[in-house]
Write a protein that holds these residues in place. Structure first.
Motif, PDB file in Angstrom:
ATOM      1  N   UNK A  67       4.623   1.872  -1.537  1.00 22.61           N
ATOM      2  CA  UNK A  67       4.977   3.241  -1.866  1.00 22.61           C
ATOM      3  C   UNK A  67       5.054   4.058  -0.585  1.00 22.61           C
ATOM      4  N   UNK A  68       6.201   4.715  -0.359  1.00 22.88           N
ATOM      5  CA  UNK A  68       6.435   5.502   0.849  1.00 22.88           C
ATOM      6  C   UNK A  68       6.688   6.945   0.434  1.00 22.88           C
ATOM      7  N   UNK A  69       5.857   7.858   0.907  1.00 15.74           N
ATOM      8  CA  UNK A  69       5.981   9.268   0.574  1.00 15.74           C
ATOM      9  C   UNK A  69       6.700  10.020   1.685  1.00 15.74           C
ATOM     10  N   UNK A  70       7.409  11.083   1.314  1.00 17.77           N
ATOM     11  CA  UNK A  70       8.146  11.884   2.274  1.00 17.77           C
ATOM     12  C   UNK A  70       7.255  12.935   2.915  1.00 17.77           C
TER      13      UNK A  70
ATOM     14  N   UNK B  30       8.738  -1.525   9.542  1.00 18.75           N
ATOM     15  CA  UNK B  30       8.541  -0.362  10.394  1.00 18.75           C
ATOM     16  C   UNK B  30       9.496   0.748   9.980  1.00 18.75           C
ATOM     17  N   UNK B  31       9.214   1.966  10.433  1.00 20.78           N
ATOM     18  CA  UNK B  31      10.060   3.127  10.137  1.00 20.78           C
ATOM     19  C   UNK B  31      10.372   3.230   8.651  1.00 20.78           C
ATOM     20  N   UNK B  32       9.355   3.112   7.830  1.00 23.58           N
ATOM     21  CA  UNK B  32       9.539   3.086   6.381  1.00 23.58           C
ATOM     22  C   UNK B  32      10.101   4.406   5.858  1.00 23.58           C
ATOM     23  N   UNK B  33      10.953   4.297   4.841  1.00 22.89           N
ATOM     24  CA  UNK B  33      11.603   5.424   4.198  1.00 22.89           C
ATOM     25  C   UNK B  33      11.208   5.469   2.724  1.00 22.89           C
ATOM     26  N   UNK B  34      11.288   6.645   2.082  1.00 23.34           N
ATOM     27  CA  UNK B  34      11.007   6.702   0.641  1.00 23.34           C
ATOM     28  C   UNK B  34      11.858   5.736  -0.179  1.00 23.34           C
ATOM     29  N   UNK B  35      13.077   5.456   0.263  1.00 23.97           N
ATOM     30  CA  UNK B  35      13.957   4.524  -0.432  1.00 23.97           C
ATOM     31  C   UNK B  35      13.437   3.084  -0.420  1.00 23.97           C
TER      32      UNK B  35
ATOM     33  N   UNK C 238       0.818  -1.193   0.000  1.00 22.56           N
ATOM     34  CA  UNK C 238       0.000   0.000   0.000  1.00 22.56           C
ATOM     35  C   UNK C 238       0.850   1.240   0.000  1.00 22.56           C
ATOM     36  N   UNK C 239       0.210   2.382   0.224  1.00 28.76           N
ATOM     37  CA  UNK C 239       0.873   3.683   0.262  1.00 28.76           C
ATOM     38  C   UNK C 239       0.847   4.229   1.681  1.00 28.76           C
ATOM     39  N   UNK C 240       2.019   4.607   2.197  1.00 33.80           N
ATOM     40  CA  UNK C 240       2.143   5.142   3.546  1.00 33.80           C
ATOM     41  C   UNK C 240       3.110   6.317   3.543  1.00 33.80           C
ATOM     42  N   UNK C 241       3.048   7.127   4.597  1.00 33.12           N
ATOM     43  CA  UNK C 241       4.004   8.207   4.784  1.00 33.12           C
ATOM     44  C   UNK C 241       5.273   7.681   5.447  1.00 33.12           C
ATOM     45  N   UNK C 242       6.377   8.393   5.233  1.00 36.25           N
ATOM     46  CA  UNK C 242       7.636   8.036   5.884  1.00 36.25           C
ATOM     47  C   UNK C 242       7.433   7.901   7.389  1.00 36.25           C
TER      48      UNK C 242
END
Length: 126
Positions: A123-126, A84-89, A10-14
């Motif tokens: 997908x991880x957004x900043x 956990x602690x997802x990053x845009x990378x 899914x899509x999450x924020x950093x």
């Protein structure tokens, strides 16, 4: 035949978290090496984590160590990747894969794995 089906992307924020699942069928799950790979557009596929279900050991790439955890539920024939602690990378298509034998690691090239799932997008957004 062996079949692997991923879900949970899914899509999450950093800084957020996701848990990916891979349901396996067609073989005895506990006797196989299973692994998570990821691939971003235009990039090579890279190993993230691997677990040998028969021996109960696992390993993680340096880029995700301390943030991701690989685990198994043998009763449900399911492999998990807790992120956990997802990053845009970390944005990529994530795949699970399996191979025979006890030699099991995220560093083993994709060509050595015998079966693959269809992938699930993270997908991880900043």
């Amino acid at each position: 035949q062996v079949q692997l089906v991923e879900s949970g992307g899914g899509s999450v924020q950093a800084g957020g978290s996701l848990r990916l699942s891979c349901v396996a069928s067609g073989y005895t799950y506990s006797t196989y090496c299973m692994a998570w790979f990821r691939q971003a557009p235009g990039e090579e596929r890279e190993g993230v984590a691997a677990a040998y279900t028969g021996g109960g050991f696992s390993n993680l790439a340096d880029s995700v160590k301390g943030r991701f955890t690989i685990s198994q539920d043998n009763a449900k024939n399911t492999l998990y990747l807790q992120m956990n602690s997802l990053k845009p990378e970390d944005t990529a298509m994530y795949y699970c894969a399996t191979k025979s034998g006890a030699y099991c690691g995220y560093w083993i090239p994709p060509a050595n794995y015998d079966y693959w799932g269809q992938g699930t997008q993270v997908t991880v957004s900043s």
